[in-house]
Design a protein around this motif. Structure first.
Motif, PDB file in Angstrom:
ATOM      1  N   LEU A 204       0.698  -1.250   0.042  1.00  0.00           N
ATOM      2  CA  LEU A 204      -0.123   0.039   0.070  1.00  0.00           C
ATOM      3  C   LEU A 204       0.914   1.072   0.046  1.00  0.00           C
ATOM      4  O   LEU A 204       0.511   2.261  -0.677  1.00  0.00           O
ATOM      5  N   GLU A 205       1.745   1.320   0.856  1.00  0.00           N
ATOM      6  CA  GLU A 205       2.702   2.410   0.912  1.00  0.00           C
ATOM      7  C   GLU A 205       3.360   2.589  -0.401  1.00  0.00           C
ATOM      8  O   GLU A 205       3.463   3.915  -0.799  1.00  0.00           O
ATOM      9  N   LEU A 206       3.922   1.753  -1.046  1.00  0.00           N
ATOM     10  CA  LEU A 206       4.805   1.904  -2.385  1.00  0.00           C
ATOM     11  C   LEU A 206       3.996   2.187  -3.321  1.00  0.00           C
ATOM     12  O   LEU A 206       4.111   2.890  -4.489  1.00  0.00           O
ATOM     13  N   GLY A 207       2.600   1.556  -3.587  1.00  0.00           N
ATOM     14  CA  GLY A 207       1.761   1.595  -4.530  1.00  0.00           C
ATOM     15  C   GLY A 207       1.081   3.197  -4.349  1.00  0.00           C
ATOM     16  O   GLY A 207       0.989   3.982  -5.445  1.00  0.00           O
ATOM     17  N   MET A 208       0.939   3.586  -3.213  1.00  0.00           N
ATOM     18  CA  MET A 208       0.373   5.107  -3.050  1.00  0.00           C
ATOM     19  C   MET A 208       1.599   6.091  -3.583  1.00  0.00           C
ATOM     20  O   MET A 208       1.276   7.262  -4.159  1.00  0.00           O
ATOM     21  N   LYS A 209       2.728   5.638  -3.369  1.00  0.00           N
ATOM     22  CA  LYS A 209       3.866   6.680  -3.652  1.00  0.00           C
ATOM     23  C   LYS A 209       3.887   6.773  -5.258  1.00  0.00           C
ATOM     24  O   LYS A 209       4.066   7.631  -5.870  1.00  0.00           O
ATOM     25  N   LEU A 210       3.750   5.612  -5.729  1.00  0.00           N
ATOM     26  CA  LEU A 210       3.931   5.579  -7.098  1.00  0.00           C
ATOM     27  C   LEU A 210       2.494   6.443  -7.935  1.00  0.00           C
ATOM     28  O   LEU A 210       2.808   7.230  -8.800  1.00  0.00           O
ATOM     29  N   LEU A 211       1.601   6.332  -7.446  1.00  0.00           N
ATOM     30  CA  LEU A 211       0.205   7.141  -7.832  1.00  0.00           C
ATOM     31  C   LEU A 211       0.419   8.487  -7.433  1.00  0.00           C
ATOM     32  O   LEU A 211       0.100   9.348  -8.176  1.00  0.00           O
ATOM     33  N   LYS A 212       0.780   8.851  -6.075  1.00  0.00           N
ATOM     34  CA  LYS A 212       0.896  10.359  -6.000  1.00  0.00           C
ATOM     35  C   LYS A 212       1.993  10.997  -6.794  1.00  0.00           C
ATOM     36  O   LYS A 212       1.685  12.226  -7.163  1.00  0.00           O
ATOM     37  N   ASN A 213       3.153  10.116  -7.025  1.00  0.00           N
ATOM     38  CA  ASN A 213       4.184  10.802  -7.995  1.00  0.00           C
ATOM     39  C   ASN A 213       3.789  10.388  -9.627  1.00  0.00           C
ATOM     40  O   ASN A 213       4.815  11.021 -10.387  1.00  0.00           O
ATOM     41  N   ASN A 214       2.592  10.335  -9.994  1.00  0.00           N
ATOM     42  CA  ASN A 214       2.102  10.070 -11.148  1.00  0.00           C
ATOM     43  C   ASN A 214       3.169   9.138 -11.914  1.00  0.00           C
ATOM     44  O   ASN A 214       3.529   9.441 -13.140  1.00  0.00           O
TER      45      ASN A 214
ATOM     46  N   TYR B 155      -9.018   1.834   0.787  1.00  0.00           N
ATOM     47  CA  TYR B 155      -9.459   2.779  -0.608  1.00  0.00           C
ATOM     48  C   TYR B 155      -9.306   4.079   0.006  1.00  0.00           C
ATOM     49  O   TYR B 155      -9.017   4.863  -0.928  1.00  0.00           O
ATOM     50  N   CYS B 156      -9.940   4.428   1.213  1.00  0.00           N
ATOM     51  CA  CYS B 156      -9.780   5.905   1.500  1.00  0.00           C
ATOM     52  C   CYS B 156      -8.314   6.436   1.264  1.00  0.00           C
ATOM     53  O   CYS B 156      -8.171   7.622   0.817  1.00  0.00           O
ATOM     54  N   LYS B 157      -7.375   5.829   1.798  1.00  0.00           N
ATOM     55  CA  LYS B 157      -6.086   6.187   1.787  1.00  0.00           C
ATOM     56  C   LYS B 157      -5.496   6.249   0.226  1.00  0.00           C
ATOM     57  O   LYS B 157      -4.684   7.393  -0.052  1.00  0.00           O
ATOM     58  N   VAL B 158      -5.882   5.430  -0.461  1.00  0.00           N
ATOM     59  CA  VAL B 158      -5.530   5.450  -1.877  1.00  0.00           C
ATOM     60  C   VAL B 158      -6.225   6.631  -2.649  1.00  0.00           C
ATOM     61  O   VAL B 158      -5.353   7.547  -3.331  1.00  0.00           O
ATOM     62  N   ILE B 159      -7.436   6.958  -2.557  1.00  0.00           N
ATOM     63  CA  ILE B 159      -8.029   8.092  -3.038  1.00  0.00           C
ATOM     64  C   ILE B 159      -7.338   9.295  -2.320  1.00  0.00           C
ATOM     65  O   ILE B 159      -7.268  10.216  -3.099  1.00  0.00           O
ATOM     66  N   GLU B 160      -7.211   9.276  -1.225  1.00  0.00           N
ATOM     67  CA  GLU B 160      -6.374  10.664  -0.465  1.00  0.00           C
ATOM     68  C   GLU B 160      -5.083  10.887  -1.318  1.00  0.00           C
ATOM     69  O   GLU B 160      -4.801  12.212  -1.403  1.00  0.00           O
ATOM     70  N   CYS B 161      -4.396   9.766  -1.477  1.00  0.00           N
ATOM     71  CA  CYS B 161      -3.055  10.028  -2.209  1.00  0.00           C
ATOM     72  C   CYS B 161      -3.225  10.580  -3.425  1.00  0.00           C
ATOM     73  O   CYS B 161      -2.470  11.309  -3.915  1.00  0.00           O
TER      74      CYS B 161
END
Length: 147
Positions: free
Chosen positions: A45-55, A74-80
């Motif tokens: 989750l941490e690494l995936g959100m970093k990839l999404l946040k950094n486009n 899900y909420c953390k992913v959308i927040e990122c």
């Protein structure tokens, strides 16, 4: 594809994390994320959100990352996604709409509908046309209208 990336199953968790963090090859990164998700959901989750946040990568890569991690929180992913500096491209926003409409968890998603609406409205007409089916299902499920 499994034979080509079969070695991923046999490498250490630390090596998987290294592959994901370097993100040199999107296909290998996806395979490493899938394997890591079986071993360590929190780190995935941490690494995936970093990839999404950094486009990182293209919109298809991002949709695959989203698929791997959204069930973890899900909420953390959308927040990122809300916190990133880039708008969401049509394919990914359509994919998110599709997931939300299928799951239909109105209470969980209610705080994010405006974000999805804003992202959709930023698309040009051609891009909106590409995700008409997802849009229609989203609107039907959540009883929202877009301007």
């Amino acid at each position: 594809m499994e034979d080509k990336y079969g070695y991923i199953r046999d490498i250490s968790t630390e090596e998987l994390i290294n592959i994901i963090e370097k993100n040199f090859d999107m296909d290998v990164t996806i395979e490493a994320m899938i394997e890591l998700s079986d071993r360590d959901e929190k780190k995935t989750l941490e690494l995936g959100m970093k990839l999404l946040k950094n486009n990182e990568g293209d919109t298809y890569f991002q949709a695959m990352i989203f698929d791997i991690i959204y069930n973890f929180d899900y909420c953390k992913v959308i927040e990122c996604l809300i916190g990133r500096n880039n708008n969401i491209e049509a394919y990914l926003i359509g994919h998110i709409m599709e997931i939300m409409a299928i799951r239909g968890e109105k209470d969980l998603y209610s705080g994010y509908i405006n974000f999805i609406i804003k992202q959709y409205c930023l698309l040009d007409a051609n891009e909106k046309n590409k995700i008409t089916e997802q849009y229609n299902n989203f609107v039907d499920e959540f009883k929202v209208s877009f301007k």
